[in-house]
Motif scaffolding. Structure first.
Motif, PDB file in Angstrom:
ATOM      1  N   THR A  24      47.226  55.794  48.666  1.00  0.00           N
ATOM      2  CA  THR A  24      45.894  56.389  48.496  1.00  0.00           C
ATOM      3  C   THR A  24      44.781  55.494  49.021  1.00  0.00           C
ATOM      4  O   THR A  24      43.723  55.989  49.396  1.00  0.00           O
ATOM      5  CB  THR A  24      45.621  56.710  47.011  1.00  0.00           C
ATOM      6  OG1 THR A  24      45.814  55.518  46.226  1.00  0.00           O
ATOM      7  CG2 THR A  24      46.551  57.799  46.520  1.00  0.00           C
ATOM      8  N   LYS A  25      44.990  54.174  49.054  1.00  0.00           N
ATOM      9  CA  LYS A  25      43.959  53.264  49.553  1.00  0.00           C
ATOM     10  C   LYS A  25      44.610  52.092  50.274  1.00  0.00           C
ATOM     11  O   LYS A  25      45.616  51.545  49.816  1.00  0.00           O
ATOM     12  CB  LYS A  25      43.083  52.739  48.402  1.00  0.00           C
ATOM     13  CG  LYS A  25      42.206  53.806  47.754  1.00  0.00           C
ATOM     14  CD  LYS A  25      41.403  53.263  46.599  1.00  0.00           C
ATOM     15  CE  LYS A  25      40.598  54.381  45.940  1.00  0.00           C
ATOM     16  NZ  LYS A  25      39.874  53.916  44.735  1.00  0.00           N
ATOM     17  N   PHE A  26      43.996  51.723  51.376  1.00  0.00           N
ATOM     18  CA  PHE A  26      44.410  50.537  52.120  1.00  0.00           C
ATOM     19  C   PHE A  26      43.161  49.982  52.790  1.00  0.00           C
ATOM     20  O   PHE A  26      42.574  50.615  53.665  1.00  0.00           O
ATOM     21  CB  PHE A  26      45.472  50.875  53.165  1.00  0.00           C
ATOM     22  CG  PHE A  26      45.728  49.742  54.130  1.00  0.00           C
ATOM     23  CD1 PHE A  26      46.268  48.555  53.669  1.00  0.00           C
ATOM     24  CD2 PHE A  26      45.405  49.861  55.472  1.00  0.00           C
ATOM     25  CE1 PHE A  26      46.492  47.496  54.541  1.00  0.00           C
ATOM     26  CE2 PHE A  26      45.622  48.816  56.353  1.00  0.00           C
ATOM     27  CZ  PHE A  26      46.172  47.624  55.889  1.00  0.00           C
ATOM     28  N   ARG A  27      42.713  48.818  52.358  1.00  0.00           N
ATOM     29  CA  ARG A  27      41.468  48.243  52.882  1.00  0.00           C
ATOM     30  C   ARG A  27      41.368  46.789  52.453  1.00  0.00           C
ATOM     31  O   ARG A  27      42.126  46.318  51.598  1.00  0.00           O
ATOM     32  CB  ARG A  27      40.266  49.021  52.352  1.00  0.00           C
ATOM     33  CG  ARG A  27      40.129  48.971  50.822  1.00  0.00           C
ATOM     34  CD  ARG A  27      39.156  49.994  50.328  1.00  0.00           C
ATOM     35  NE  ARG A  27      38.984  49.966  48.877  1.00  0.00           N
ATOM     36  CZ  ARG A  27      38.524  50.991  48.168  1.00  0.00           C
ATOM     37  NH1 ARG A  27      38.195  52.118  48.762  1.00  0.00           N
ATOM     38  NH2 ARG A  27      38.393  50.884  46.854  1.00  0.00           N
ATOM     39  N   GLN A  28      40.404  46.099  53.042  1.00  0.00           N
ATOM     40  CA  GLN A  28      40.080  44.780  52.522  1.00  0.00           C
ATOM     41  C   GLN A  28      39.448  44.956  51.146  1.00  0.00           C
ATOM     42  O   GLN A  28      38.636  45.861  50.943  1.00  0.00           O
ATOM     43  CB  GLN A  28      39.133  44.058  53.478  1.00  0.00           C
ATOM     44  CG  GLN A  28      39.808  43.636  54.777  1.00  0.00           C
ATOM     45  CD  GLN A  28      38.880  42.819  55.653  1.00  0.00           C
ATOM     46  OE1 GLN A  28      38.266  43.332  56.581  1.00  0.00           O
ATOM     47  NE2 GLN A  28      38.768  41.535  55.331  1.00  0.00           N
ATOM     48  N   PRO A  29      39.824  44.135  50.175  1.00  0.00           N
ATOM     49  CA  PRO A  29      39.426  44.393  48.785  1.00  0.00           C
ATOM     50  C   PRO A  29      37.926  44.270  48.552  1.00  0.00           C
ATOM     51  O   PRO A  29      37.279  43.333  49.028  1.00  0.00           O
ATOM     52  CB  PRO A  29      40.201  43.328  47.990  1.00  0.00           C
ATOM     53  CG  PRO A  29      40.508  42.249  48.985  1.00  0.00           C
ATOM     54  CD  PRO A  29      40.680  42.946  50.298  1.00  0.00           C
ATOM     55  N   THR A  30      37.391  45.237  47.828  1.00  0.00           N
ATOM     56  CA  THR A  30      36.015  45.182  47.365  1.00  0.00           C
ATOM     57  C   THR A  30      35.986  44.493  45.999  1.00  0.00           C
ATOM     58  O   THR A  30      37.036  44.255  45.380  1.00  0.00           O
ATOM     59  CB  THR A  30      35.429  46.590  47.226  1.00  0.00           C
ATOM     60  OG1 THR A  30      36.156  47.298  46.190  1.00  0.00           O
ATOM     61  CG2 THR A  30      35.564  47.368  48.536  1.00  0.00           C
ATOM     62  N   LEU A  31      34.783  44.202  45.516  1.00  0.00           N
ATOM     63  CA  LEU A  31      34.655  43.651  44.170  1.00  0.00           C
ATOM     64  C   LEU A  31      35.260  44.614  43.154  1.00  0.00           C
ATOM     65  O   LEU A  31      35.957  44.205  42.220  1.00  0.00           O
ATOM     66  CB  LEU A  31      33.176  43.395  43.850  1.00  0.00           C
ATOM     67  CG  LEU A  31      32.845  43.001  42.402  1.00  0.00           C
ATOM     68  CD1 LEU A  31      33.600  41.742  41.996  1.00  0.00           C
ATOM     69  CD2 LEU A  31      31.336  42.815  42.232  1.00  0.00           C
ATOM     70  N   GLY A  32      35.003  45.907  43.330  1.00  0.00           N
ATOM     71  CA  GLY A  32      35.567  46.903  42.423  1.00  0.00           C
ATOM     72  C   GLY A  32      37.078  46.903  42.424  1.00  0.00           C
ATOM     73  O   GLY A  32      37.711  47.062  41.372  1.00  0.00           O
ATOM     74  N   ASP A  33      37.700  46.717  43.602  1.00  0.00           N
ATOM     75  CA  ASP A  33      39.164  46.658  43.687  1.00  0.00           C
ATOM     76  C   ASP A  33      39.708  45.462  42.908  1.00  0.00           C
ATOM     77  O   ASP A  33      40.684  45.577  42.159  1.00  0.00           O
ATOM     78  CB  ASP A  33      39.603  46.542  45.143  1.00  0.00           C
ATOM     79  CG  ASP A  33      39.264  47.774  45.971  1.00  0.00           C
ATOM     80  OD1 ASP A  33      39.159  48.865  45.394  1.00  0.00           O
ATOM     81  OD2 ASP A  33      39.104  47.622  47.199  1.00  0.00           O
ATOM     82  N   ARG A  34      39.072  44.317  43.082  1.00  0.00           N
ATOM     83  CA  ARG A  34      39.544  43.101  42.407  1.00  0.00           C
ATOM     84  C   ARG A  34      39.446  43.247  40.893  1.00  0.00           C
ATOM     85  O   ARG A  34      40.353  42.844  40.150  1.00  0.00           O
ATOM     86  CB  ARG A  34      38.735  41.889  42.878  1.00  0.00           C
ATOM     87  CG  ARG A  34      38.925  41.563  44.352  1.00  0.00           C
ATOM     88  CD  ARG A  34      38.142  40.324  44.750  1.00  0.00           C
ATOM     89  NE  ARG A  34      38.178  40.097  46.188  1.00  0.00           N
ATOM     90  CZ  ARG A  34      39.170  39.502  46.830  1.00  0.00           C
ATOM     91  NH1 ARG A  34      40.226  39.074  46.147  1.00  0.00           N
ATOM     92  NH2 ARG A  34      39.125  39.335  48.135  1.00  0.00           N
ATOM     93  N   LEU A  35      38.344  43.832  40.427  1.00  0.00           N
ATOM     94  CA  LEU A  35      38.181  44.013  38.985  1.00  0.00           C
ATOM     95  C   LEU A  35      39.129  45.075  38.450  1.00  0.00           C
ATOM     96  O   LEU A  35      39.626  44.962  37.323  1.00  0.00           O
ATOM     97  CB  LEU A  35      36.728  44.382  38.672  1.00  0.00           C
ATOM     98  CG  LEU A  35      35.698  43.281  38.939  1.00  0.00           C
ATOM     99  CD1 LEU A  35      34.293  43.787  38.662  1.00  0.00           C
ATOM    100  CD2 LEU A  35      35.984  42.038  38.106  1.00  0.00           C
ATOM    101  N   ALA A  36      39.389  46.110  39.242  1.00  0.00           N
ATOM    102  CA  ALA A  36      40.311  47.167  38.804  1.00  0.00           C
ATOM    103  C   ALA A  36      41.711  46.610  38.587  1.00  0.00           C
ATOM    104  O   ALA A  36      42.381  46.923  37.598  1.00  0.00           O
ATOM    105  CB  ALA A  36      40.338  48.294  39.829  1.00  0.00           C
ATOM    106  N   VAL A  37      42.159  45.757  39.510  1.00  0.00           N
ATOM    107  CA  VAL A  37      43.488  45.162  39.364  1.00  0.00           C
ATOM    108  C   VAL A  37      43.512  44.193  38.185  1.00  0.00           C
ATOM    109  O   VAL A  37      44.483  44.110  37.433  1.00  0.00           O
ATOM    110  CB  VAL A  37      43.904  44.451  40.672  1.00  0.00           C
ATOM    111  CG1 VAL A  37      45.191  43.682  40.478  1.00  0.00           C
ATOM    112  CG2 VAL A  37      44.063  45.473  41.798  1.00  0.00           C
TER     113      VAL A  37
END
Length: 261
Positions: free
Chosen positions: A74-87
């Protein structure tokens, strides 16, 4: 691609079964992809922070995952701040669909909120944050915790956290750019003197990080507008709690003194 470039992968599970996570992890390991962090980010979704050495490695991963019937990328990208916090926390930060600069939190997400603000406090461009919410929901405490997490000192310009505070001047030591300046917009509007507002206007011109509680009340009757805020945070006791007209209803109604993007 530079060495060790980080990527964010997220996949939706179509058919969950024992060993699925191991299969994905083994696939990444076999292709030389280093898994930095992995966590569920939704009921049927899993997010991964990975690092790779070159484009070919990631091309192989994407091609293989697309052939897997049990998951859907569903997603493939360089990580955003939101991605890092979600993980890190296992959930995404919710945004206001009508205003993408407004971020929504409930009290059971205080840990996520603190981490989010701490990352904003570390930014070199000194953002201006506004935080809405009812009294005693945890706004001031979250600001303090985020300041500690970001290794910053906080400075209350106006507040009712411990006692009613309305500053009219700051010493040179208190003007450090490493400080987080906290202004309670309701307090400043209610009892702030002209010298207090002169200090606020001075701080607003300086390249320092500022957090304003009750931002809608703060701008009322001033030269400031809501457009000046880089981020707006709304903190509720629970998801169903209402913040009327974009402002904390208690900003003009609650009894004083009272404590507490």
């Amino acid at each position: 691609m530079s060495d060790g470039k980080e990527w964010y992968l997220e996949y939706e599970i179509h058919k969950n079964r024992p060993g699925l996570l191991g299969e994905v992890s083994s696939l990444l390991g076999a292709l030389g992809i280093n898994i930095l962090t992995i966590n569920g980010v939704d009921h049927e979704r899993r997010g991964l922070l990975v690092s790779s050495q070159d484009d070919q490695q990631m091309d192989q991963v994407l091609a293989t995952i697309k052939k897997m019937e049990t998951i859907h990328l569903t997603k493939f990208r360089q990580p955003t701040l939101g991605d890092r916090l979600a993980v890190r926390h296992g959930r995404y930060i919710e945004r206001d669909t009508g205003d993408r600069n407004t971020f929504l939190f409930s009290r059971d997400e205080i840990g996520l909120l603190v981490d989010f603000m701490a990352e904003l406090f570390k930014m070199p461009d000194h953002p201006l944050l506004g935080i809405r919410g009812l009294p005693r929901v945890g706004k001031s405490e979250s600001i303090i915790a985020a300041s500690v997490s970001a290794n910053k000192r906080w400075q209350f310009v106006s507040s009712t956290l411990l006692k009613q505070t309305v500053r009219t001047r700051l010493s040179e030591d208190e003007r450090s750019r490493d400080h987080i300046f906290v202004i309670d917009g309701a307090v400043s509007q209610r009892i702030g003197s002209e010298s207090h507002w002169e200090l606020i206007r001075e701080l607003m011109r300086l390249p320092v990080t500022k957090v304003i509680e009750h931002p809608d009340t703060f701008v009322r009757g001033t030269e400031f507008s809501m457009d000046i805020f880089d981020y707006i945070i709304e903190l509720r006791s629970h998801r169903e709690e209402e913040i009327l007209n974009g402002a904390s209803p208690a900003a003009s109604d609650f009894s004083w003194p009272d404590f507490n993007s």
